[in-house]
Motif scaffolding. Sequence first.
Motif, PDB file in Angstrom:
ATOM      1  N   MET A  36     -13.848  30.006  20.093  1.00  0.00           N
ATOM      2  CA  MET A  36     -12.953  29.741  21.221  1.00  0.00           C
ATOM      3  C   MET A  36     -13.185  30.703  22.387  1.00  0.00           C
ATOM      4  O   MET A  36     -12.475  30.635  23.391  1.00  0.00           O
ATOM      5  CB  MET A  36     -11.494  29.844  20.761  1.00  0.00           C
ATOM      6  N   ALA A  37     -14.160  31.584  22.280  1.00  0.00           N
ATOM      7  CA  ALA A  37     -14.363  32.646  23.275  1.00  0.00           C
ATOM      8  C   ALA A  37     -14.518  32.112  24.702  1.00  0.00           C
ATOM      9  O   ALA A  37     -13.891  32.622  25.637  1.00  0.00           O
ATOM     10  CB  ALA A  37     -15.563  33.514  22.900  1.00  0.00           C
ATOM     11  N   GLU A  38     -15.327  31.081  24.880  1.00  0.00           N
ATOM     12  CA  GLU A  38     -15.546  30.546  26.230  1.00  0.00           C
ATOM     13  C   GLU A  38     -14.278  29.878  26.753  1.00  0.00           C
ATOM     14  O   GLU A  38     -13.952  29.991  27.943  1.00  0.00           O
ATOM     15  CB  GLU A  38     -16.720  29.562  26.244  1.00  0.00           C
ATOM     16  N   CYS A  39     -13.543  29.227  25.877  1.00  0.00           N
ATOM     17  CA  CYS A  39     -12.280  28.595  26.267  1.00  0.00           C
ATOM     18  C   CYS A  39     -11.287  29.669  26.744  1.00  0.00           C
ATOM     19  O   CYS A  39     -10.663  29.523  27.794  1.00  0.00           O
ATOM     20  CB  CYS A  39     -11.706  27.807  25.090  1.00  0.00           C
ATOM     21  N   ILE A  40     -11.191  30.741  25.991  1.00  0.00           N
ATOM     22  CA  ILE A  40     -10.290  31.840  26.349  1.00  0.00           C
ATOM     23  C   ILE A  40     -10.699  32.455  27.686  1.00  0.00           C
ATOM     24  O   ILE A  40      -9.876  32.688  28.570  1.00  0.00           O
ATOM     25  CB  ILE A  40     -10.264  32.916  25.235  1.00  0.00           C
ATOM     26  N   ARG A  41     -11.999  32.691  27.850  1.00  0.00           N
ATOM     27  CA  ARG A  41     -12.520  33.284  29.089  1.00  0.00           C
ATOM     28  C   ARG A  41     -12.203  32.397  30.290  1.00  0.00           C
ATOM     29  O   ARG A  41     -11.720  32.869  31.326  1.00  0.00           O
ATOM     30  CB  ARG A  41     -14.030  33.499  28.969  1.00  0.00           C
ATOM     31  N   MET A  42     -12.426  31.103  30.145  1.00  0.00           N
ATOM     32  CA  MET A  42     -12.139  30.173  31.244  1.00  0.00           C
ATOM     33  C   MET A  42     -10.639  30.079  31.510  1.00  0.00           C
ATOM     34  O   MET A  42     -10.213  30.006  32.663  1.00  0.00           O
ATOM     35  CB  MET A  42     -12.727  28.789  30.947  1.00  0.00           C
ATOM     36  N   ASP A  43      -9.828  30.087  30.450  1.00  0.00           N
ATOM     37  CA  ASP A  43      -8.368  30.057  30.629  1.00  0.00           C
ATOM     38  C   ASP A  43      -7.903  31.236  31.485  1.00  0.00           C
ATOM     39  O   ASP A  43      -7.094  31.067  32.405  1.00  0.00           O
ATOM     40  CB  ASP A  43      -7.648  30.124  29.278  1.00  0.00           C
ATOM     41  N   ILE A  44      -8.408  32.422  31.185  1.00  0.00           N
ATOM     42  CA  ILE A  44      -8.002  33.628  31.916  1.00  0.00           C
ATOM     43  C   ILE A  44      -8.418  33.533  33.382  1.00  0.00           C
ATOM     44  O   ILE A  44      -7.623  33.792  34.289  1.00  0.00           O
ATOM     45  CB  ILE A  44      -8.586  34.890  31.243  1.00  0.00           C
ATOM     46  N   GLN A  45      -9.673  33.128  33.616  1.00  0.00           N
ATOM     47  CA  GLN A  45     -10.158  33.024  34.990  1.00  0.00           C
ATOM     48  C   GLN A  45      -9.412  31.935  35.761  1.00  0.00           C
ATOM     49  O   GLN A  45      -9.073  32.115  36.937  1.00  0.00           O
ATOM     50  CB  GLN A  45     -11.658  32.750  35.001  1.00  0.00           C
ATOM     51  N   CYS A  46      -9.152  30.838  35.095  1.00  0.00           N
ATOM     52  CA  CYS A  46      -8.465  29.724  35.748  1.00  0.00           C
ATOM     53  C   CYS A  46      -7.036  30.116  36.126  1.00  0.00           C
ATOM     54  O   CYS A  46      -6.588  29.843  37.243  1.00  0.00           O
ATOM     55  CB  CYS A  46      -8.483  28.509  34.824  1.00  0.00           C
ATOM     56  N   ALA A  47      -6.329  30.751  35.201  1.00  0.00           N
ATOM     57  CA  ALA A  47      -4.952  31.170  35.495  1.00  0.00           C
ATOM     58  C   ALA A  47      -4.925  32.108  36.698  1.00  0.00           C
ATOM     59  O   ALA A  47      -4.062  31.986  37.579  1.00  0.00           O
ATOM     60  CB  ALA A  47      -4.330  31.844  34.269  1.00  0.00           C
ATOM     61  N   GLN A  48      -5.883  33.016  36.777  1.00  0.00           N
ATOM     62  CA  GLN A  48      -5.916  33.969  37.889  1.00  0.00           C
ATOM     63  C   GLN A  48      -6.164  33.275  39.223  1.00  0.00           C
ATOM     64  O   GLN A  48      -5.475  33.548  40.208  1.00  0.00           O
ATOM     65  CB  GLN A  48      -6.978  35.037  37.633  1.00  0.00           C
ATOM     66  N   ILE A  49      -7.133  32.383  39.278  1.00  0.00           N
ATOM     67  CA  ILE A  49      -7.443  31.724  40.552  1.00  0.00           C
ATOM     68  C   ILE A  49      -6.318  30.777  40.948  1.00  0.00           C
ATOM     69  O   ILE A  49      -6.038  30.613  42.140  1.00  0.00           O
ATOM     70  CB  ILE A  49      -8.831  31.015  40.533  1.00  0.00           C
TER      71      ILE A  49
END
Length: 109
Positions: A36-49
């Motif tokens: 799930m690492a890429e999903c988690i990474r994208m979730d964090i970046q998406c929430a920030q933007i």
Amino acid sequence: MDFGNFKEKIEACHICAAYCDKCATQCLQEEDVQKMAECIRMDIQCAQICRLAASYMAQDSEYAKDICQLCADICQKCADECAKHSADHCQECANACQQCANACASIAA
């Protein structure tokens, strides 16, 4: 543009950020967290933007369109990543991200 024109788009960004936070948190509880690492990474970046885009729209910033284009791109990538996973939280997040990508793309256009 004025705040009224951005209201629904700002709401889409806030909703998306909340779903991304939920998805990342629940992905961390999955048995195979590495998967799930890429999903988690994208979730964090998406929430920030999403939070940044909402803020720029609320300010009626001259940079809102540029930020919204970037937000649309990141939301689309996050939607695509989350859609790969069968967990309900990932599917819900993918839907929220797609809606936000569409909303932000309409501002950027």
